[in-house]
Scaffold this active site. Sequence first.
Site: not given
Ligand code: NAD
Length: 312
Positions: A13-14, A34, A60, A107, A146, A150
């Site tokens: 992801g990002f 992922d 996951v 584990r 969400y 969380k």
């Molecule tokens: P994103 O959507 O780019 O990344 C999330 C990644 O998780 C993706 O690559 C997606 O394919 C993967 N994913 C989703 N569901 C899945 C599953 N069931 N099994 C395996 N992989 C799965 O978003 P991001 O902005 O990179 O966020 C990453 C984490 O940071 C997330 O947990 C998000 O909640 C948390 N977060 C991000 C922000 C933000 O501003 N970017 C703010 C608060 C929290």
Amino acid sequence: MKQERILVTGGAGFIGSHLCEKLLEQGNNVICLDNLFTGQKDNVRHLMGNPYFEFVQQDVLENIYVECDQIYNLACPASPVYYQYDPIKTVKTSVIGAIHTLGLAKRCHARILQASTSEVYGDPEVHPQPESYRGCVNPNGIRSCYDEGKRMAETLFFDYHRQHNVEIKVIRIFNTYGPRMRTDDGRVISNFIVQSLKNEDIAIYGNGKQTRSFCYVDDLVNGMIKMMNSRSDFLGPVNLGNPEELTILELAQLIIKLTDSKSNLVYKPLPSDDPLQRKPVIELAKKELDWEPTIALEKGLLKTVNYFRTLV
Ligand code: NAD
Ligand code: UDP
């Protein structure tokens, strides 16, 4: 730093892809797991040839069979558009994903960090938000899958720590942006930059007076790694974000200026439960992690605009 074998869920992801890159740079072995729901292989394509990097396409919700010393649990769609697409799956990803990664940590005797969120504060009545604030979250609205997912993940992290002595770390991430956000991500910075670069109307939800505080991804990743490697009795939760707060209208005007765009502003209805204000208190991160953001919004936006120029 000792070479560790590190699992990053949501690693394509990002944020995850920047984290994988940095962990490899620091000499670690990285396993990126992922399901590619919002992540993209392109985000980690440049790491694929690295013998210390492994990509596993897996959800996951399935059991995870790897050996590791550290786990960063990021798997979960983060954009409202994507987490509301299949809200039941979003809850499962946060809750069952936490149970699976915590079970793995137990584990393997691995240390595990949870990517929690400022959304645990909901539509906050306390401003700015310190970690001690318990939040104002609607349990049954469109953002609840969400937010509550969380919140439950945080509960599970602390229960695994109390019940099984798992070494946990919990960070609460505030709005983060940067290169490798999807053009169709749906979050405000990517939407506004793409609309500006195409000289299309910029859609402001509501009156644009709601505020957010945006952190550049490199700053966040540094904070995440500092938290993972902090002293073992510091569990968090700790806020990681940039306290530079602005309204969504100010953000739109800034992006128009930086891209020299001809876009006009148009107004659309505010989605329900959209938080009116958000800004982190980061005193705890400063004190415990010696961390604070270093990249000002304009500078970070310019880097992000340059990235989107290559795509649009
Ligand atoms: P994103 O959507 O780019 O990344 C999330 C990644 O998780 C993706 O690559 C997606 O394919 C993967 N994913 C989703 N569901 C899945 C599953 N069931 N099994 C395996 N992989 C799965 O978003 P991001 O902005 O990179 O966020 C990453 C984490 O940071 C997330 O947990 C998000 O909640 C948390 N977060 C991000 C922000 C933000 O501003 N970017 C703010 C608060 C929290
Ligand atoms: N927003 C907007 N136009 C868009 C996307 C978002 O005005 O095209 C607003 C949204 O209503 C919210 C803020 O920008 O008030 C931040 O939205 P985002 O989806 O990026 O993140 P979150 O609401 O989860 O902080």
